[in-house]
Design a protein around this motif. Structure first.
Motif, PDB file in Angstrom:
ATOM      1  N   ALA A 159       3.729   1.874  -1.541  1.00 46.96           N
ATOM      2  CA  ALA A 159       4.442   2.243  -2.758  1.00 46.96           C
ATOM      3  C   ALA A 159       3.454   2.610  -3.849  1.00 46.96           C
ATOM      4  CB  ALA A 159       5.302   1.080  -3.208  1.00 46.96           C
ATOM      5  N   ARG A 160       3.968   3.210  -4.891  1.00 49.38           N
ATOM      6  CA  ARG A 160       3.043   3.548  -5.967  1.00 49.38           C
ATOM      7  C   ARG A 160       3.656   3.186  -7.315  1.00 49.38           C
ATOM      8  NH1 ARG A 160       5.599   8.551  -4.798  1.00 49.38           N
ATOM      9  NH2 ARG A 160       4.368   8.846  -2.942  1.00 49.38           N
ATOM     10  N   PRO A 161       2.819   2.818  -8.237  1.00 53.14           N
ATOM     11  CA  PRO A 161       3.320   2.475  -9.566  1.00 53.14           C
ATOM     12  C   PRO A 161       4.076   3.662 -10.139  1.00 53.14           C
ATOM     13  CG  PRO A 161       0.984   1.972  -9.354  1.00 53.14           C
ATOM     14  CD  PRO A 161       1.371   2.759  -8.152  1.00 53.14           C
ATOM     15  N   ARG A 210      -0.066 -11.938  -2.839  1.00 59.02           N
ATOM     16  CA  ARG A 210      -1.173 -11.253  -3.488  1.00 59.02           C
ATOM     17  C   ARG A 210      -2.018 -12.225  -4.308  1.00 59.02           C
ATOM     18  NH1 ARG A 210       1.032  -6.491  -4.404  1.00 59.02           N
ATOM     19  NH2 ARG A 210       2.451  -7.531  -5.829  1.00 59.02           N
ATOM     20  N   VAL A 254      -9.968 -14.763  -1.668  1.00 60.27           N
ATOM     21  CA  VAL A 254     -11.066 -13.805  -1.583  1.00 60.27           C
ATOM     22  C   VAL A 254     -12.176 -14.180  -2.557  1.00 60.27           C
ATOM     23  CG1 VAL A 254     -11.593 -11.492  -2.410  1.00 60.27           C
ATOM     24  CG2 VAL A 254      -9.915 -11.812  -0.616  1.00 60.27           C
ATOM     25  N   HIS A 274      -3.994 -14.359  -1.911  1.00 61.35           N
ATOM     26  CA  HIS A 274      -5.075 -13.642  -1.257  1.00 61.35           C
ATOM     27  C   HIS A 274      -6.249 -13.417  -2.200  1.00 61.35           C
ATOM     28  CE1 HIS A 274      -7.050  -9.859   0.280  1.00 61.35           C
ATOM     29  NE2 HIS A 274      -7.245 -10.730   1.250  1.00 61.35           N
ATOM     30  N   ARG A 275      -5.924 -13.016  -3.420  1.00 61.12           N
ATOM     31  CA  ARG A 275      -6.998 -12.774  -4.392  1.00 61.12           C
ATOM     32  C   ARG A 275      -7.782 -14.038  -4.683  1.00 61.12           C
ATOM     33  NH1 ARG A 275      -6.244  -9.202  -9.423  1.00 61.12           N
ATOM     34  NH2 ARG A 275      -6.854  -7.277  -8.409  1.00 61.12           N
ATOM     35  N   ALA A 311       0.819  -1.198   0.000  1.00 59.84           N
ATOM     36  CA  ALA A 311       0.000   0.000   0.000  1.00 59.84           C
ATOM     37  C   ALA A 311       0.858   1.256   0.000  1.00 59.84           C
ATOM     38  CB  ALA A 311      -0.916  -0.011   1.204  1.00 59.84           C
ATOM     39  N   GLY A 338      -2.123   4.325 -18.581  1.00 57.78           N
ATOM     40  CA  GLY A 338      -2.936   3.361 -17.860  1.00 57.78           C
ATOM     41  C   GLY A 338      -2.487   1.932 -18.120  1.00 57.78           C
ATOM     42  N   ASP A 352      -1.606  -4.353 -13.324  1.00 55.91           N
ATOM     43  CA  ASP A 352      -2.362  -4.254 -12.088  1.00 55.91           C
ATOM     44  C   ASP A 352      -1.680  -4.915 -10.905  1.00 55.91           C
ATOM     45  OD1 ASP A 352      -4.149  -4.476 -10.095  1.00 55.91           O
ATOM     46  OD2 ASP A 352      -5.458  -5.859 -11.158  1.00 55.91           O
ATOM     47  N   ALA A 353      -1.732  -6.235 -10.857  1.00 61.61           N
ATOM     48  CA  ALA A 353      -1.299  -6.862  -9.614  1.00 61.61           C
ATOM     49  C   ALA A 353       0.196  -7.078  -9.555  1.00 61.61           C
ATOM     50  CB  ALA A 353      -2.003  -8.192  -9.455  1.00 61.61           C
ATOM     51  N   ARG A 378      -5.474 -11.698 -16.998  1.00 61.61           N
ATOM     52  CA  ARG A 378      -5.515 -10.315 -16.522  1.00 61.61           C
ATOM     53  C   ARG A 378      -4.166  -9.836 -15.995  1.00 61.61           C
ATOM     54  NH1 ARG A 378      -9.396  -8.811 -12.439  1.00 61.61           N
ATOM     55  NH2 ARG A 378      -8.751  -6.710 -13.023  1.00 61.61           N
ATOM     56  N   VAL A 384       0.621   0.309 -16.483  1.00 63.97           N
ATOM     57  CA  VAL A 384       0.612  -0.062 -15.078  1.00 63.97           C
ATOM     58  C   VAL A 384      -0.048  -1.435 -14.943  1.00 63.97           C
ATOM     59  CG1 VAL A 384      -0.063   0.617 -12.775  1.00 63.97           C
ATOM     60  CG2 VAL A 384       0.307   2.347 -14.524  1.00 63.97           C
TER      61      VAL A 384
END
Ligand code: HEM
Lengths: 523, 340
Positions: B49-51, B244, B251, B247-248, B47, B69, B74-75, B161, B72
């Motif tokens: 860090a940022r792309p 990650r 979920v 977790h995904r 959380a 867009g 996503d995961a 994805r 970047v």
């Protein structure tokens, strides 16, 4: 749980002494996330013996066997209530603590949630580039237009001087709360079912019937709040029972379908209606369900005694000894026989075939060539007049069994009887006739008022947990600045729930795309 | 085609799927073996860090913004690089994700093989279903074949994805072993099922259980890798990526598993006269469910994220496996009429 709440939990608590302090400490500990986690572990761990040790409610026969074979072990099991794990005090302690913790968790969170629903998103921070997600581009976008575009994306929006703050994903918390509340609901529904419901088993032979009264059951397990009068007054008649078997191939002899043709009276004065009871289609009468759970053979016998009088005539339900061939063991008792009582042990072979060693066996579970083999005939006191309850599947209690006089036994067993044939007993003691074949079924009748509430709560739980896990709470802030050579727009974003940051990068990029698009590109 | 021929074809498809999965595994393993070492944490994960791509000012205009867009992923920031990015990446000696091109090519071939294997696995299920004229998950053999299919589907669908090729070798080896186990140990000739299984509930309840099990298997594979791999540099995927992915998947799988258990209760209500009776299979479904709930709680409990949560996840996964296979073999109960 949001990060802020987690911080709060971690923050050192002031030591408050005295009873109130201790109570508060206890309550806080009980409702903390860590305690919930430990209780969940205990719940899972506590269930394990419930699958390894036979349970009284599920397999009473296996429990009895452990008592016979290993009394010391059985006693220890019993001491820890391991034969009834799921109704034991220690299991109840775990789930009651868990649900207390849950209530203690739900109430404050509901309050927070309601407050949050009414609260507007906070003002945008000064420096958006510090946020986890940040983008900046040149544009003449205005505050009003930004707000419009974000509202279109279904954000809740607040604007200020040169900034826009937007938030979305409130359904996540809704889902989470509803899920936990639904769990509570399921527990209550199950409790209601076990207090106000009942369940019973009964064996019915073709041609016979059953009326739903306590006395008619072979085994009856009422909840503590059920009275005998509250049983739904229906009755049924088993007209005919049919089994379809696979007749060829690897799975020859496997049952394909069971159908019990019933005549049902929904109430004493209602007309009879036909109903085909099958394994996956129970009969329902005003919320009371009747299920088909077992079947077997009930050959019909006629016993004539030494004086030439009929001492017994009727169908005798036999215990299945081998499921694959439906070879069954039968016990026929004729306590009225004169001059002495008669008893018979028989083996029923639905499809009898001779073996090379001269004996007979069943080759198929369907009744293609039904025969019965007399295994033993006895005379003497069967103990039926003693008033003690007796098993219908046992000729006599063990102590009396030894005193019976065998008439036919061991190597002298005659050839099996086909339907219509009979055998004369030695010493003019009488005659046994195999009249024909009927079948029996076992029914389970259950009434559970908690069924429907449990279903509704379960459905709620599934939908709610899906919402809770799929939706993330996220905020987007925008600051527009005017400069000498055109405007600059800063966009920052963050997710408010932990563990769900993944995927937001993509959405954030899309939002930036929408905001940075020229006026005409936005619908 | 006759039922026997269809059944034979189905068996052939299973063998084909095993071979294809093995070849795909070799391809994925090659990609890992010749790939770069990776640090334990990815640069842009978490959380805090940022792309990086979005940090640079983006020029005005829809086209430029859309480039920004797409760049970047996503995961899997930094460590992976999406398939799309790869094709756009130009003819450099390294792919855009910093992996050598040869390795990446092996990975692409492996991915293609995995898809063909997936199709063979699907073919096996469909032909089996046609041969027996019912839902093809009425016994352990059919059930395990379907779960392997679901696990590969979960992996390939995630791959569509986000780049999760780093998991490929391990998912493939799991699926190949699973199918092998099904053929060697659980094999049951095509045939009808007992009346209690003859219900539309098998379509609802067992399908949900299979989907959830497939996803949870993928999560389990990622969890095992997480523990094997240390914190330092390694050719294995970064811990944060593994966490990650796991977790995904969980979920997504948890509501499905919840639904499967509830659908099972509804079916039990139709077939056995009670919706819940603590039959061993029911007990273990419940344990599995509670264990995964514990995992989700562990993720939000201070001090439990990462390693501890992964261990909880793997305990839950062990419960799932025991429920699928162990209960039928070691314990029995009402459910065990699904022949082993
Ligand atoms: C009865 C047993 C329980 C079960 C089966 C259960 C199950 C779950 C599940 C599956 C989630 C994931 C949903 C999500 O992440 O949004 C969750 C979340 C949560 N649970 Fe429970 N829970 C139980 C009891 C409790 C208790 C006793 C507490 C309070 C101490 C609690 C507090 C929470 C909180 C705060 C979250 C939110 C986590 C988040 O925001 O991600 N739960 N629960």
């Amino acid at each position: 749980m949001s990060v802020q709440e987690l911080e709060k939990e971690r923050a050192p608590k002031q030591a408050a002494f005295g009873l109130v302090g201790w109570l508060r400490w206890g309550w806080r500990t009980l409702t903390s996330m860590r305690t919930a986690l430990i209780l969940l572990f205990l719940l899972a761990l506590g269930s394990v013996p419930g699958s390894l040790v036979p349970q009284r409610g599920v397999e009473p026969d296996k429990v009895a066997r452990i008592y016979e074979q290993n009394p010391t072990l059985a006693e220890w099991y019993d001491r820890f209530q391991l034969f009834e794990v799921f109704t034991s005090t220690w299991f109840a302690a775990v789930y009651l603590l868990l649900f207390t913790s849950l209530i203690g968790c739900i109430i404050p969170r509901t309050a927070t949630y309601v407050r949050e629903l009414r609260r507007k998103p906070p003002a945008a921070p000064q420096n958006l580039s510090r946020l986890p997600h940040f983008a900046s581009f040149e544009s003449d976008l205005e505050v009003e237009e930004t707000a419009r575009r974000l509202r279109k994306l279904r954000f809740r929006v607040v604007t200020g001087d040169g900034w826009v703050s937007a938030e979305k994903g409130y359904l996540r918390e809704t889902g989470n709360l509803f899920f936990h509340i639904a769990l509570l609901g399921i527990l209550l529904a199950i409790a209601a079912g076990s207090l106000f419901g009942y369940r019973g088993n009964v064996l019915v032979v073709e041609g016979d019937g059953f009326a739903n009264t306590v006395a008619a059951y072979d085994r009856y397990i009422p909840g503590s709040q059920v009275s005998a009068e509250s049983l739904e007054p229906f009755s049924l008649q088993l007209a005919d029972f049919k089994v379809a078997y696979q007749v060829a191939g690897d799975k020859k002899g496997q049952a394909l379908d069971y159908t019990a043709h019933l005549k049902v009276n929904d109430s004493p004065d209602a007309p009879a209606r036909d109903f085909d009871l099958k394994v996956n289609t129970p009969l329902e009468v005003n919320g009371t369900q009747t299920y088909l759970i077992g079947n077997g053979y009930a050959p019909v016998f006629k016993v004539t005694d030494g004086k030439g009088q009929v001492a017994f005539e009727g169908a005798v339900p036999c215990l299945i000894e081998d499921k694959a061939t439906m070879t069954s063991g039968c016990v026929v008792k004729a306590p009225d026989a004169q001059p002495e009582q008669l008893g018979f042990l028989l083996r029923f072979l639905p499809t009898s075939v001779p073996l090379t060693d001269g004996t007979y066996a069943s080759a198929f579970p369907g009744s293609l060539n039904p025969e019965v083999r007399l295994e033993g005939a006895f005379t003497g006191d069967l103990g039926l007049r003693s008033g003690k309850p007796q098993s219908v599947y046992e000729l006599a209690p063990p102590e009396l069994m030894k005193k019976l006089k065998p008439l036919v036994m061991g190597t002298h067993v005659p050839k099996p009887l086909a339907a219509g044939q009979s055998i004369d007993l030695p010493e003019g003691a009488g005659k046994l006739e195999f009249v024909g074949v009927k079948e029996w079924i076992t029914l389970q009748i259950a009434y559970d008022p908690g069924r429907m509430p449990a279903l509704v709560f379960s459905g709620t739980a599934v939908v709610a947990i899906a919402l809770s896990l799929m939706i993330r709470r996220r905020r987007v802030f925008v600051r527009v600045k005017e400069g000498p050579d055109g405007g600059r727009v800063d966009v920052g974003g963050l997710t408010r729930t932990e563990g769900s940051a993944a995927g937001f990068a993509e959405e954030f990029a899309d939002i930036v795309k929408v905001l940075s698009a020229g006026e005409k590109h936005v619908r | 085609m006759s039922a026997e021929q269809l059944a034979e074809l189905s068996d052939l498809f299973v063998v084909g799927a095993v071979l294809l999965y093995v070849f795909a595994m070799i391809g994925f393993a090659t990609e890992l073996a010749f790939g770069r070492f990776r640090p334990g944490k990815t640069a842009a994960a978490g959380a805090g860090a940022r792309p990086s791509a979005l940090k640079q000012p983006v020029a005005v205009g829809a086209a430029a913004a859309s480039d920004g867009g797409d760049a970047v992923p996503d995961a899997v920031p930094a460590a992976g690089g999406s398939v799309a990015a790869e094709t756009r990446g130009g003819e450099a000696a390294e792919g855009p994700d910093g992996q050598p091109r040869g390795a990446a090519r092996a990975g692409m071939v492996a991915l293609a093989l995995a898809w063909v294997g997936w199709a063979a696995n699907l073919g096996a299920i469909v032909t089996r279903g046609l041969a027996v004229e019912r839902w093809p998950w009425g016994n352990m053999y059919e059930f395990v074949v379907a779960i392997c299919f679901a696990a590969v589907t979960a992996f390939l669908a995630t791959q569509l994805r986000n780049n999760v090729r780093f998991l490929g070798a391990f998912v493939m080896v799991t699926a190949a072993l699973g199918l092998g186990l099904a053929v060697k140990v659980f094999y049951t000739a095509a045939g009808p099922v007992v009346p209690a299984l003859n219900s539309y509930w098998i379509a609802i309840h067992v399908t949900a259980a299979i989907i959830a099990s497939g996803l949870l298997t993928m999560a389990g594979v990622a969890g095992i890798l997480y523990l094997i791999r240390g914190d330092g540099m390694s050719r294995l995927p970064a811990r944060e990526d593994l966490e990650r992915v796991a977790h995904r998947a969980i979920v997504f799988a948890f509501p499905v598993w919840t639904f499967a258990v509830i659908a099972g209760a509804l079916w039990a209500d139709r077939a056995w006269g009670r919706y819940w009776g603590w039959d061993p299979k029911e007990v273990w479904s419940f344990i599995t469910w509670v264990a995964y709930a514990a995992y989700l709680h562990a993720r939000v409990t201070a001090g439990w994220r990462g390693r501890a949560a992964t261990i909880v996840q793997l305990v839950a996964f062990a419960c799932l496996l025991f429920n699928l296979v162990g209960v039928n073999i070691f314990i029995g109960g009402l459910h065990s009429y699904a022949d082993v």
